[in-house]
Design a protein around this motif. Structure first.
Motif, mmCIF file in Angstrom:
data_model
loop_
_atom_site.group_PDB
_atom_site.id
_atom_site.type_symbol
_atom_site.label_atom_id
_atom_site.label_comp_id
_atom_site.label_asym_id
_atom_site.label_seq_id
_atom_site.Cartn_x
_atom_site.Cartn_y
_atom_site.Cartn_z
ATOM 1 N N UNK A 190 0.874 -1.143 -0.116
ATOM 2 C CA UNK A 190 0.012 -0.071 -0.071
ATOM 3 C C UNK A 190 0.739 1.237 0.040
ATOM 4 N N UNK A 191 1.890 1.099 0.717
ATOM 5 C CA UNK A 191 2.807 2.371 1.002
ATOM 6 C C UNK A 191 3.568 2.756 -0.348
ATOM 7 N N UNK A 192 4.060 1.489 -1.090
ATOM 8 C CA UNK A 192 4.565 1.610 -2.446
ATOM 9 C C UNK A 192 3.578 2.490 -3.583
ATOM 10 N N UNK A 193 2.431 2.127 -3.200
ATOM 11 C CA UNK A 193 1.576 2.764 -4.156
ATOM 12 C C UNK A 193 1.109 4.278 -4.061
ATOM 13 N N UNK A 194 1.718 4.790 -2.959
ATOM 14 C CA UNK A 194 1.412 6.104 -2.473
ATOM 15 C C UNK A 194 2.253 7.124 -3.393
ATOM 16 N N UNK A 195 1.541 8.306 -3.754
ATOM 17 C CA UNK A 195 2.238 9.579 -4.450
ATOM 18 C C UNK A 195 2.980 10.437 -3.624
ATOM 19 N N UNK A 196 4.192 9.749 -2.936
ATOM 20 C CA UNK A 196 4.730 10.833 -2.201
ATOM 21 C C UNK A 196 5.257 12.040 -2.132
ATOM 22 N N UNK A 197 5.629 12.491 -3.472
ATOM 23 C CA UNK A 197 5.694 13.883 -3.567
ATOM 24 C C UNK A 197 4.722 14.599 -3.430
ATOM 25 N N UNK B 230 -7.180 5.380 -4.836
ATOM 26 C CA UNK B 230 -7.221 5.775 -6.131
ATOM 27 C C UNK B 230 -6.481 4.814 -6.995
ATOM 28 N N UNK B 231 -5.453 3.966 -6.874
ATOM 29 C CA UNK B 231 -4.852 3.205 -7.572
ATOM 30 C C UNK B 231 -5.946 1.995 -7.982
ATOM 31 N N UNK B 232 -6.822 1.497 -7.122
ATOM 32 C CA UNK B 232 -7.549 0.277 -7.430
ATOM 33 C C UNK B 232 -8.772 0.945 -8.205
ATOM 34 N N UNK B 233 -9.038 2.222 -8.177
ATOM 35 C CA UNK B 233 -10.182 2.648 -8.940
ATOM 36 C C UNK B 233 -9.831 2.624 -10.298
ATOM 37 N N UNK B 234 -8.552 2.577 -10.757
ATOM 38 C CA UNK B 234 -8.282 2.968 -12.175
ATOM 39 C C UNK B 234 -7.757 1.428 -12.975
ATOM 40 N N UNK B 235 -8.432 1.360 -14.099
ATOM 41 C CA UNK B 235 -7.650 0.218 -14.700
ATOM 42 C C UNK B 235 -8.203 -1.161 -14.213
ATOM 43 N N UNK B 236 -9.478 -1.278 -13.567
ATOM 44 C CA UNK B 236 -9.814 -2.473 -12.931
ATOM 45 C C UNK B 236 -9.131 -2.910 -11.973
ATOM 46 N N UNK C 42 -4.937 -3.593 6.005
ATOM 47 C CA UNK C 42 -3.753 -3.045 5.328
ATOM 48 C C UNK C 42 -4.045 -1.473 4.914
ATOM 49 N N UNK C 43 -5.190 -1.172 4.294
ATOM 50 C CA UNK C 43 -5.392 0.090 3.973
ATOM 51 C C UNK C 43 -5.635 1.139 5.058
ATOM 52 N N UNK C 44 -6.390 0.487 5.983
ATOM 53 C CA UNK C 44 -6.819 1.513 7.334
ATOM 54 C C UNK C 44 -5.502 1.595 8.122
ATOM 55 N N UNK C 45 -4.713 0.595 8.230
ATOM 56 C CA UNK C 45 -3.329 0.854 9.055
ATOM 57 C C UNK C 45 -2.547 1.827 8.159
ATOM 58 N N UNK C 46 -2.473 1.729 6.874
ATOM 59 C CA UNK C 46 -1.545 2.684 6.234
ATOM 60 C C UNK C 46 -1.978 4.034 6.265
ATOM 61 N N UNK C 47 -3.248 4.238 6.383
ATOM 62 C CA UNK C 47 -4.202 5.549 6.505
ATOM 63 C C UNK C 47 -3.626 6.053 7.835
ATOM 64 N N UNK C 48 -3.986 5.174 8.915
ATOM 65 C CA UNK C 48 -3.856 5.471 10.424
ATOM 66 C C UNK C 48 -1.991 6.057 10.562
ATOM 67 N N UNK C 49 -1.583 5.174 9.613
ATOM 68 C CA UNK C 49 -0.019 5.492 9.658
ATOM 69 C C UNK C 49 0.279 6.984 9.292
ATOM 70 N N UNK C 50 -0.164 7.369 8.437
ATOM 71 C CA UNK C 50 -0.057 8.608 7.754
ATOM 72 C C UNK C 50 -0.572 9.591 8.687
ATOM 73 N N UNK C 51 -1.691 9.532 9.302
ATOM 74 C CA UNK C 51 -2.404 10.485 10.025
ATOM 75 C C UNK C 51 -1.527 10.686 11.455
#
Length: 244
Positions: free
Chosen positions: A8-15, A78-84, A102-111
């Protein structure tokens, strides 16, 4: 689970996320400094660390922090909503419940990272402003950690919404609309206002014992946060489990 969160973290747009974090921190500090020096508050609050924290926590907990939850939840889905992307993900031999957590954990980590940035910018700005020696680390730690725990129900709600809405713009507009309503909702007693999950971080972060402190009973507030967190996590997980 660790590998899923890493994916999940690898799919994030870090910039983009870095710029958002930086703009939010600068905005919170600037608004806090402006309120600290405002003639409207000088007569009511003594200039110092506590007053500066009061102003920063107000803007951060009321607007920026809950807005971050919506924006970041949209990025995570966002990644899952594109190209199936959802169908490709569900073809893998991975339980859907683990994908959700995993998604909720990633979100809470960012928060959590946002909260650390808030505390760091508060300390740095306070030192530059030479606010004196009345810094209360206990209040800062409790507010930072409490705000992070209290954002869980809203983060779960926003993740649920982001999994359903394909449009990033629609999700962002909905998040902004909910956050704007905080102006009214946070004026309610916490036993009522806390049922609206966008308000809970503000209630948790705002210092007690000031003229503008929200009316809050700690035990009922904790119970409301726990109940709403469980409800939105259950709803979001169930939505993903039954997604076609």
């Amino acid at each position: 689970m660790e590998n899923l969160m890493k994916a999940e973290r690898m799919k994030l747009q870090y910039p983009v996320i870095f710029i958002l974090f930086l703009l939010g921190a600068l905005g919170t500090v600037m608004l806090g400094m402006n309120s600290l020096n405002s003639e409207n508050f000088v007569g009511f609050f003594e200039r110092g660390w506590k007053t500066f924290y009061l102003h920063m926590a107000s803007f951060h907990g009321l607007f920026f922090y809950p807005l971050y939850a919506g924006v970041l939840a949209s990025f995570i889905c966002r990644y899952e909503h594109t190209n199936g992307g959802w169908k490709q993900l569900f073809c893998l031999p991975i339980p859907r419940s683990r994908v959700y957590y995993a998604k909720l954990g990633t979100l809470m980590l960012l928060m959590g990272l946002i909260q650390l940035l808030f505390a760091g910018s508060y300390l740095l700005a306070g030192e530059l402003l030479q606010l004196g020696n009345d810094l209360d680390f206990t209040e800062l730690i409790m507010g930072t950690v409490g705000g992070w725990l209290a954002i869980l129900p809203f983060a779960a709600l926003q993740l649920w919404v982001s999994m359903r809405l394909k449009s990033f713009v629609s999700s962002l507009i909905l998040s902004a609309s909910i956050v704007i309503a905080n102006i009214v909702l946070t004026g309610l007693h916490a036993s009522i206002g806390a049922w609206f999950p966008s308000t809970t971080a503000y209630y948790a972060m705002y210092p007690r014992g000031t003229a503008l402190s929200p009316r809050l009973d700690v035990i009922p507030f904790i119970l409301i946060v726990a109940v709403t967190s469980a409800a939105y996590i259950w709803a979001g997980r169930r939505s993903l489990m039954h997604r076609a």
